[in-house]
Design an enzyme around this catalytic site. Structure first.
Site, PDB file in Angstrom:
ATOM      1  N   ASN A  45      -5.291  12.362   0.533  1.00 59.82           N
ATOM      2  CA  ASN A  45      -4.438  11.383   1.291  1.00 59.82           C
ATOM      3  C   ASN A  45      -5.295  10.789   2.109  1.00 59.82           C
ATOM      4  OD1 ASN A  45      -1.677  10.650   1.985  1.00 59.82           O
ATOM      5  ND2 ASN A  45      -2.022  11.755   3.880  1.00 59.82           N
ATOM      6  N   LYS A  46      -4.597   9.826   3.203  1.00 55.01           N
ATOM      7  CA  LYS A  46      -5.174   8.995   4.061  1.00 55.01           C
ATOM      8  C   LYS A  46      -6.474   9.843   4.830  1.00 55.01           C
ATOM      9  CE  LYS A  46      -4.961   5.566   4.419  1.00 55.01           C
ATOM     10  NZ  LYS A  46      -5.865   4.499   3.765  1.00 55.01           N
ATOM     11  N   ASP A  79      -1.835  10.759  -2.244  1.00 55.80           N
ATOM     12  CA  ASP A  79      -2.233   9.616  -3.066  1.00 55.80           C
ATOM     13  C   ASP A  79      -2.451  10.085  -4.388  1.00 55.80           C
ATOM     14  OD1 ASP A  79      -2.708   8.026  -0.603  1.00 55.80           O
ATOM     15  OD2 ASP A  79      -3.049   6.771  -2.113  1.00 55.80           O
ATOM     16  N   ARG A  88      -6.999  -0.437  -7.068  1.00 59.54           N
ATOM     17  CA  ARG A  88      -7.239   0.495  -6.024  1.00 59.54           C
ATOM     18  C   ARG A  88      -7.557   2.190  -6.916  1.00 59.54           C
ATOM     19  NH1 ARG A  88      -4.299   1.164  -0.722  1.00 59.54           N
ATOM     20  NH2 ARG A  88      -5.975   2.181   0.008  1.00 59.54           N
ATOM     21  N   ARG A 138       0.841  -1.094  -0.066  1.00 57.34           N
ATOM     22  CA  ARG A 138       0.107   0.039  -0.123  1.00 57.34           C
ATOM     23  C   ARG A 138       1.064   1.344  -0.001  1.00 57.34           C
ATOM     24  NH1 ARG A 138       2.576   1.950   3.766  1.00 57.34           N
ATOM     25  NH2 ARG A 138       1.015   3.478   3.769  1.00 57.34           N
ATOM     26  N   GLY A 139       0.301   2.321  -0.119  1.00 55.54           N
ATOM     27  CA  GLY A 139       1.180   3.437  -0.376  1.00 55.54           C
ATOM     28  C   GLY A 139       1.244   3.718  -1.763  1.00 55.54           C
ATOM     29  N   ALA A 140       0.760   4.963  -2.421  1.00 54.93           N
ATOM     30  CA  ALA A 140       0.730   5.284  -3.666  1.00 54.93           C
ATOM     31  C   ALA A 140       1.742   4.831  -4.436  1.00 54.93           C
ATOM     32  CB  ALA A 140       0.297   6.870  -4.037  1.00 54.93           C
ATOM     33  N   GLN A 159      -1.802   2.169   9.845  1.00 53.47           N
ATOM     34  CA  GLN A 159      -0.526   2.315   9.113  1.00 53.47           C
ATOM     35  C   GLN A 159       0.645   3.203  10.136  1.00 53.47           C
ATOM     36  OE1 GLN A 159      -3.538   2.872   7.880  1.00 53.47           O
ATOM     37  NE2 GLN A 159      -3.467   2.394   5.623  1.00 53.47           N
TER      38      GLN A 159
HETATM   39  O1  MRU Z   1      -4.497   3.127   2.209  1.00 54.11           O
HETATM   40  P1  MRU Z   1      -2.847   3.155   2.103  1.00 54.11           P
HETATM   41  O2  MRU Z   1      -1.989   2.789   3.269  1.00 54.11           O
HETATM   42  O3  MRU Z   1      -2.497   2.689   0.716  1.00 54.11           O
HETATM   43  O4  MRU Z   1      -2.742   4.764   2.408  1.00 54.11           O
HETATM   44  C1  MRU Z   1      -1.743   5.463   1.825  1.00 54.11           C
HETATM   45  C2  MRU Z   1      -1.485   6.864   2.051  1.00 54.11           C
HETATM   46  O5  MRU Z   1      -2.469   7.607   2.415  1.00 54.11           O
HETATM   47  C3  MRU Z   1      -0.228   7.456   1.875  1.00 54.11           C
HETATM   48  O6  MRU Z   1      -0.260   8.647   2.889  1.00 54.11           O
HETATM   49  C4  MRU Z   1      -0.043   7.923   0.412  1.00 54.11           C
HETATM   50  O7  MRU Z   1      -0.168   6.986  -0.355  1.00 54.11           O
HETATM   51  C5  MRU Z   1       1.356   8.418   0.309  1.00 54.11           C
HETATM   52  S1  MRU Z   1       2.564   7.345   0.325  1.00 54.11           S
HETATM   53  C6  MRU Z   1       4.127   7.825   0.184  1.00 54.11           C
END
Ligand code: MRU
Length: 348
Positions: free
Chosen positions: A249-250, A239, A94, A51-53, A198
Site C-alpha cells: 500500500n501507499k 494496491d 503503473r 489513482r488508487g488501485a 492524497q
Molecule cells: O499512488 P496512489 O494514490 O495510486 O496510491 C493509492 C493507494 O495506495 C491506495 O491506498 C490503494 O490503491 C487502495 S485504493 C482503494
C-alpha cells in the site's frame, strides 16, 4: 460536456466517452477531462489524473474500449493484432496496482472470444461490468467490516482509499462510511500522505462531503496519537495483496502499522478480491513503483528541497501479513492472514 464532480465518481463513461475527474487538481479545482485514446488514458494513469488501485483498473478497462475503437478503425480485419501494443502501453502505466493487470486480463479474455465484427459494444459492456462489480464489492466488504467492529471510536487512515480511488464507495473509506452510519466510527484521522497529499487533498475532501468528522495530520503524528489511546483501528486499502497475505500500500503504511502493533491498535486492510494476486507469492515479489525526485523536492510546483541532491521516492511499501489483524474482502474477512486462509477465501 459539463460533468459535476461528486465524491462518488472519479471515472465516468458517458455517451461512449471516457471522462476522469482530474485528482491532481482537487480539492481546489473540480474538473473532468475527456480521454480520446488509449495512449492518453495510459498517460493519465501514469500522471496520477486517476489513482488508487481499483480506479486504475476500471479506467484501464475503458482504455481497452478506446484501444479497440482505434484498432478497428485502422484495420477492421486485423484489429486483434493492432490492439496489442496499445494494451501493452496500458499495462505499463503503473507497476504496483494489480487491479490494472486484473482488469486488462479480463478484457483480453473477452477479446480472444469475440467473433469478427465491431467489438465496441461487447467491450463497453464488460468494462461497465468491471466498474459496477467493483462498486458492489466495496459496499459488500464495507458492510462486512463494519459488522465486525465493536464499540465506537476514532480511526486512522492513510492515503485515499475512497470513492475516488475505486469504481465508487471506496475500500478503507467505504468501511469508514459504513461504520460511521452504524455508529462504530465517530472520527477519522487522515494522514496527509506525502508526497502527493492524497490524505489532506482527497480523503479530507471525500469525508467532508460525506459529513464525517475528520482531522488531517502529518504522517508522523500517528504514533503520538496512538500513545494517547486516541484511536481504535488503523484502516487502509491495498494496491496488491500477495498470496501469503503480505500487503502493498501507499508508502508510510508499513511504519503506521508497526506503530499500531506497538501500541495495541488493531489493523484492518480493506480490498476487493481483485486486489489479491495469487501469482505473487510474497511481498518480496511485488514490484514497487519508484517516482521522480520533483515529487519530493517540489511542493505545489515550487522548489522546496536542495536542487541536485539525491532523492529516494518509492511510492509503496509492503507490510508483512504477520502484522495485520484482518483483511476484509467482499468474499469475507480473514483474521491473521496466511497463505492457506487466502487460498481458501479465493476458492470460496
Ligand atoms: O499512488 P496512489 O494514490 O495510486 O496510491 C493509492 C493507494 O495506495 C491506495 O491506498 C490503494 O490503491 C487502495 S485504493 C482503494
Amino acid at each position: 460536456m459539463e460533468l459535476i464532480a461528486t465524491p462518488d465518481a472519479a471515472v465516468v463513461w458517458k455517451d461512449n466517452q471516457l471522462f476522469l475527474l482530474d485528482q491532481r487538481l482537487l480539492p481546489e479545482t473540480e474538473v473532468f477531462i475527456q480521454l480520446s485514446s488509449s495512449r492518453e488514458t495510459a498517460q493519465a494513469i501514469t500522471d496520477m489524473v486517476v489513482r488508487g488501485a481499483p480506479a486504475i483498473g476500471v479506467t484501464a478497462a475503458y482504455g481497452v474500449v478506446l484501444a479497440a475503437r482505434e484498432a478497428f478503425l485502422m484495420d477492421a480485419r486485423q484489429w486483434k493484432q493492432t490492439i496489442e501494443p496499445l494494451l501493452d502501453d496500458l499495462a505499463l502505466a503503473r507497476p504496483t496496482a494489480i487491479n490494472l493487470h486484473w482488469a486488462l486480463a479480463r478484457m483480453k479474455q473477452l477479446i480472444v472470444q469475440l467473433p469478427d465484427g465491431d467489438p465496441e459494444n461487447a467491450l463497453i459492456k464488460e468494462a461497465q461490468l468491471i466498474h459496477s462489480q467493483d462498486i458492489e464489492s466495496n459496499v459488500c466488504l464495507s458492510d462486512i467490516a463494519a459488522d465486525l467492529m465493536q464499540g465506537c471510536g476514532s480511526v486512522i487512515t492513510h492515503c485515499n482509499a475512497g470513492a475516488l480511488a475505486t469504481g465508487g464507495y471506496g475500500t478503507a473509506l467505504g468501511v469508514i462510511k459504513s461504520a460511521f452510519r452504524d455508529g462504530k466510527v465517530d472520527h477519522v484521522y487522515a494522514d496527509e500522505t506525502r508526497p502527493w497529499f492524497q490524505g489532506s487533498r482527497l480523503t479530507a475532501w471525500e469525508l467532508e462531503k460525506s459529513g464525517i468528522p475528520c482531522t488531517v495530520m502529518v504522517d508522523s503524528v500517528a504514533a503520538t496519537l496512538m500513545a494517547q489511546s486516541k484511536v481504535s483501528w488503523v484502516i487502509v486499502g491495498s494496491d496488491r495483496i500477495a498470496a501469503n497475505g503480505d500487503v502493498a500500500n501507499k508508502i508510510g503504511t508499513y511504519s503506521l502499522i508497526v506503530n499500531a502493533k506497538f501500541h495495541g491498535v488493531k489493523v484492518m486492510v480493506a480490498a476487493p478480491s481483485s486486489t489479491i494476486a495469487m501469482n505473487t507469492a510474497t511481498g518480496a515479489d511485488i514490484p514497487i513503483e519508484l517516482r521522480g525526485s520533483d515529487e519530493v523536492m517540489k511542493c505545489g510546483g515550487k522548489q522546496v528541497g536542495v536542487r541536485g541532491v539525491d532523492v529516494l521516492n518509492p511510492v509503496f511499501d509492503v507490510t508483512p501479513a504477520a502484522l495485520i489483524d484482518v483483511i476484509v474482502t467482499e468474499k469475507g474477512a480473514i483474521f491473521h492472514p496466511s497463505e492457506e486462509k487466502i487460498k481458501a477465501l479465493m476458492l470460496s
